[in-house]
Scaffold this active site. Structure first.
Site, PDB file in Angstrom:
ATOM      1  N   SER A   5      43.371  36.174  42.022  1.00  0.00           N
ATOM      2  CA  SER A   5      43.205  37.623  42.075  1.00  0.00           C
ATOM      3  C   SER A   5      43.145  38.037  43.531  1.00  0.00           C
ATOM      4  O   SER A   5      42.783  37.233  44.404  1.00  0.00           O
ATOM      5  CB  SER A   5      41.898  38.021  41.378  1.00  0.00           C
ATOM      6  OG  SER A   5      41.548  39.356  41.650  1.00  0.00           O
ATOM      7  N   TYR A  29      33.192  36.589  39.744  1.00  0.00           N
ATOM      8  CA  TYR A  29      34.639  36.652  39.522  1.00  0.00           C
ATOM      9  C   TYR A  29      35.371  36.390  40.833  1.00  0.00           C
ATOM     10  O   TYR A  29      36.291  35.565  40.896  1.00  0.00           O
ATOM     11  CB  TYR A  29      35.015  38.019  38.947  1.00  0.00           C
ATOM     12  CG  TYR A  29      36.487  38.231  38.751  1.00  0.00           C
ATOM     13  CD1 TYR A  29      37.126  37.734  37.624  1.00  0.00           C
ATOM     14  CD2 TYR A  29      37.246  38.927  39.682  1.00  0.00           C
ATOM     15  CE1 TYR A  29      38.484  37.926  37.430  1.00  0.00           C
ATOM     16  CE2 TYR A  29      38.601  39.120  39.512  1.00  0.00           C
ATOM     17  CZ  TYR A  29      39.217  38.619  38.380  1.00  0.00           C
ATOM     18  OH  TYR A  29      40.564  38.798  38.194  1.00  0.00           O
TER      19      TYR A  29
END
Length: 150
Positions: A29, A42
């Site tokens: 990401s 995350y």
């Protein structure tokens, strides 16, 4: 986000090495460039995948195995909708899939998009921490809806 991709790679690589070819794709990401207060766990897991994939690429290239790390920004989905904070330059899934497919086909080391958000999050990683933290707060990425474990 981290343990399962590593386990999958460890399972798949021996067969790829035996045949002398293969392509691994790891989903990271843009949050991997710099930890965001809205999603610290995350961000950390995606940074781990990014580093793992970059290391694997060099390790496995002599065996004919390509490795591509995909670092998307915001892609319209239920997961994206559930994430706290702003979602600049959100892409529809079809557009993201086309860019990812082209990058994998070309055996690119990294597929990251959209450019403005990739460039901005990369800068967060290279600027002094105090400047990055100030920018994150100023842009509205400093409010988490959960606990420090999110």
């Amino acid at each position: 986000n981290l343990k399962t991709p590593i386990a999958m790679v460890q399972h798949l690589v021996p067969a790829m090495q035996a045949r002398g070819s293969g392509q691994l794709v790891l989903i990271s990401s843009l949050a991997a460039w710099h930890g965001l207060p809205t999603t610290p766990s995350y961000s950390a897991s995606k940074a781990g995948i990014k580093a793992y994939g970059e290391g694997l690429r060099g390790l496995l290239a002599p065996h004919g195995i390509g490795v591509t790390v995909v670092m998307p920004g915001y892609v319209t989905s239920p997961m994206c909708d559930a994430m706290p904070g702003p979602k600049p330059w959100e892409w529809p899934p079809e557009r993201a899939a086309n860019v990812i497919k082209r990058g994998i086909t070309a055996n690119r080391a990294r597929v990251s998009f959209p450019f403005p958000l990739n460039f901005g999050t990369w800068w967060l990683a290279v600027l002094p921490a105090a400047v990055s933290q100030w920018l994150i707060k100023r842009l509205g990425f400093n409010h988490s809806a959960g606990t420090p474990h999110d």
